[in-house]
Design a protein around this motif. Structure first.
Motif, short mmCIF file in Angstrom:
data_model
loop_
_atom_site.label_atom_id
_atom_site.label_comp_id
_atom_site.label_asym_id
_atom_site.label_seq_id
_atom_site.Cartn_x
_atom_site.Cartn_y
_atom_site.Cartn_z
N PRO A 74 34.02 -23.78 3.66
CA PRO A 74 32.96 -22.81 3.91
C PRO A 74 31.56 -23.33 3.63
O PRO A 74 30.58 -22.81 4.18
N VAL A 75 31.43 -24.37 2.81
CA VAL A 75 30.10 -24.95 2.58
C VAL A 75 29.60 -25.61 3.86
O VAL A 75 28.42 -25.46 4.23
N ASP A 76 30.49 -26.32 4.56
CA ASP A 76 30.10 -26.89 5.85
C ASP A 76 29.73 -25.79 6.84
O ASP A 76 28.80 -25.92 7.63
N VAL A 77 30.49 -24.69 6.78
CA VAL A 77 30.18 -23.56 7.66
C VAL A 77 28.78 -23.05 7.39
O VAL A 77 27.97 -22.84 8.31
N LEU A 78 28.45 -22.85 6.12
CA LEU A 78 27.15 -22.30 5.77
C LEU A 78 26.01 -23.21 6.19
O LEU A 78 24.98 -22.75 6.68
N PHE A 79 26.19 -24.51 6.01
CA PHE A 79 25.13 -25.42 6.41
C PHE A 79 25.11 -25.64 7.92
O PHE A 79 24.21 -26.28 8.44
N GLY A 80 26.10 -25.08 8.61
CA GLY A 80 26.08 -25.08 10.08
C GLY A 80 25.38 -23.88 10.66
O GLY A 80 25.16 -23.80 11.87
N THR A 81 25.01 -22.91 9.79
CA THR A 81 24.28 -21.74 10.27
C THR A 81 22.78 -22.03 10.25
O THR A 81 22.32 -22.99 9.64
N GLN A 82 22.04 -21.17 10.91
CA GLN A 82 20.58 -21.29 10.95
C GLN A 82 20.00 -19.89 10.88
O GLN A 82 19.83 -19.22 11.89
N LEU A 83 19.71 -19.45 9.65
CA LEU A 83 19.24 -18.09 9.46
C LEU A 83 17.86 -17.91 10.09
O LEU A 83 16.99 -18.76 9.98
N GLY A 84 17.67 -16.73 10.71
CA GLY A 84 16.40 -16.42 11.33
C GLY A 84 16.54 -16.29 12.84
O GLY A 84 17.63 -16.44 13.40
N GLY A 85 15.44 -16.02 13.50
CA GLY A 85 15.48 -15.92 14.95
C GLY A 85 15.83 -14.53 15.43
O GLY A 85 15.94 -13.59 14.66
N GLY A 86 16.01 -14.40 16.74
CA GLY A 86 16.30 -13.11 17.35
C GLY A 86 17.78 -12.78 17.31
O GLY A 86 18.54 -13.36 16.53
N THR A 87 18.18 -11.84 18.17
CA THR A 87 19.57 -11.38 18.17
C THR A 87 20.02 -11.09 19.60
O THR A 87 19.34 -10.36 20.31
N ASP A 88 21.14 -11.67 19.99
CA ASP A 88 21.74 -11.36 21.30
C ASP A 88 23.22 -11.08 21.07
O ASP A 88 24.07 -11.97 21.20
N ILE A 89 23.52 -9.84 20.72
CA ILE A 89 24.90 -9.46 20.42
C ILE A 89 25.77 -9.56 21.67
O ILE A 89 26.93 -9.98 21.61
#
Length: 417
Positions: A291-306
């Motif tokens: 899960p640490v690799d998962v978290l560092f693979g995210t990029q918080l911020g930006g818009g939203t396209d559900i």
């Protein structure tokens, strides 16, 4: 002579009671003085010394007049200011972090750290390894580090990963056992069969189901219907897709979803997919073993396209009746609203169990799009905030295709916006 001792004791008891009353009043004044900060209008007239004065200084650095000036963009110090606040000095912040850890319990330290980052704009200082080693690690700190991930120098990255790993391991220790036990029970119940082999008969449930066929004259029970467990199988019984909004407001939800994703992926009977999205969609399924690799693979911020994220999830559904899709989002859609709702309707019509969580955190209900939440509820997918402790029960209900344990709205914060 017999009355003398009693008369002597009465003033002593009264004096002790008066002293206790005075101590309680003094303690109340002390606490109010620490809360109000000692400004001219605080009205307590109570002076602090020693440890109390040091605690007051730590509080004043964050919540006092100078800190308020920093938030307003005026960093000039007047003669009346009792402290210079934290400013942007790394040594000052490091000393302050050490002070609050000495004076306050861990839960309070975490709140004060969060306030320091939010109120005084100290995020950039977290890019220094020495600073990271001084902070009290928690979910919110992890969220802040993830938001700074792209700006993080290499010298800080390993320290940041160590901080994140410590928090993740604590969360896994707290959540994993109960999650596996709850979902294994749900999967076993879903695997019960009506015509079991002899070794697969669940005798307790068989007896309970046939009590009306008890023959008292023969002192025996005739089992008209057998209830049994499905035979243990290594095949996948359910498919779970976690679709997680990684916009800035969802930081804590991203952390918890990554931990739960790793726990689910470790269960042989569940095939787990993790998708994070803003205006783009990133599939992190191949990193779920860490899960640490998962978290560092995210990029918080930006818009939203559900809508785009759900389209990606929909394309990977192969067994609708055995699939649970969990959307974690505040539902502020920047994509095509009608298409998003049509996709949810289509998934549900095909047999998919669809779960909409406004948040997966301990923070209660966040600000969210009420119109979209109402539209999902009309489709049979009520949107609600879910705590990490409730999440296993929600997943078990979805797996067993029974009503979800939606919490009482009064138990969560009122929605805003």
């Amino acid at each position: 002579m017999t009355g003398g001792p009693a008369r002597t004791a009465q003033p002593t008891a009264g004096a002790e009671q008066e002293k206790e009353t005075g101590d309680a009043a003094g303690e109340r004044l002390r606490r109010w003085r620490l809360v109000l900060g000692g400004d001219e209008a605080d009205g307590t007239g109570h002076a602090l010394s020693g440890r109390d004065a040091a605690m007051d200084g730590a509080l004043d650095a964050l919540y006092g007049e100078q800190a308020r000036r920093v938030r307003k963009g005026d960093g000039q110090r007047s003669g009346r200011d009792r402290s210079a606040g934290l400013g942007a000095s790394a040594p000052a912040v490091a000393r302050w972090l050490g002070d609050i850890r000495a004076y306050f319990p861990s839960s309070v330290v975490q709140v004060m750290q969060r306030d320091a980052v939010d109120r005084l704009g100290l995020s950039s200082l977290l890019l220094e390894p020495e600073m990271l080693e001084a902070v009290e690690a928690d979910v919110h700190l992890v969220g802040t580090l993830l938001s700074l991930n792209k700006a993080m120098p290499q010298t800080t990255r390993e320290t940041a990963r160590a901080v994140v790993r410590k928090v993740v391991e604590e969360l896994e220790k707290r959540l994993a056992t109960r999650t596996r036990a709850t979902l294994t029970g749900a999967l076993d119940r879903g695997a019960r069969v009506a015509r079991p082999r002899h070794h697969d008969i669940d005798w307790n449930r068989t007896i309970a189901a046939n009590l009306r066929h008890y023959l008292p004259e023969h002192r025996t029970l005739v089992p008209e219907r057998l209830v049994g467990h499905g035979r243990a199988s290594r095949s996948v019984k359910k498919e779970v897709i976690l679709c997680v909004d990684q916009s800035g407001s969802m930081a804590a939800s991203v952390v918890y979803a990554s931990v739960f994703g790793a726990v689910l992926a470790s269960m042989r009977s569940i095939s787990t997919r993790l998708v994070v999205f803003d205006t783009a969609v990133v599939d992190l399924t191949d990193q779920l073993d860490d899960p640490v690799d998962v978290l560092f693979g995210t990029q918080l911020g930006g818009g939203t396209d559900i809508n785009r994220a759900l389209a990606h999830c929909q394309a990977h559904i192969t067994r609708p009746a055995d699939t649970v899709v969990v959307l974690v989002s505040d539902l502020y859609e920047g994509g095509i609203r009608n298409e998003m709702l049509n996709r949810v309707a289509a998934m549900k019509a095909s047999g998919v169990q669809f779960v909409a969580l406004l948040a997966l955190s301990d923070e209660g209900t966040p600000a969210y799009d009420r119109e979209h939440a109402a539209a999902l509820a009309a489709l049979g997918a009520p949107a609600f905030a879910c705590t990490p402790d409730l999440f296993p029960e929600v997943m078990a209900a979805a797996i067993e295709r029974r009503p979800l344990p939606v919490p009482d709205p009064e138990d969560t914060a009122a929605p805003r916006g």
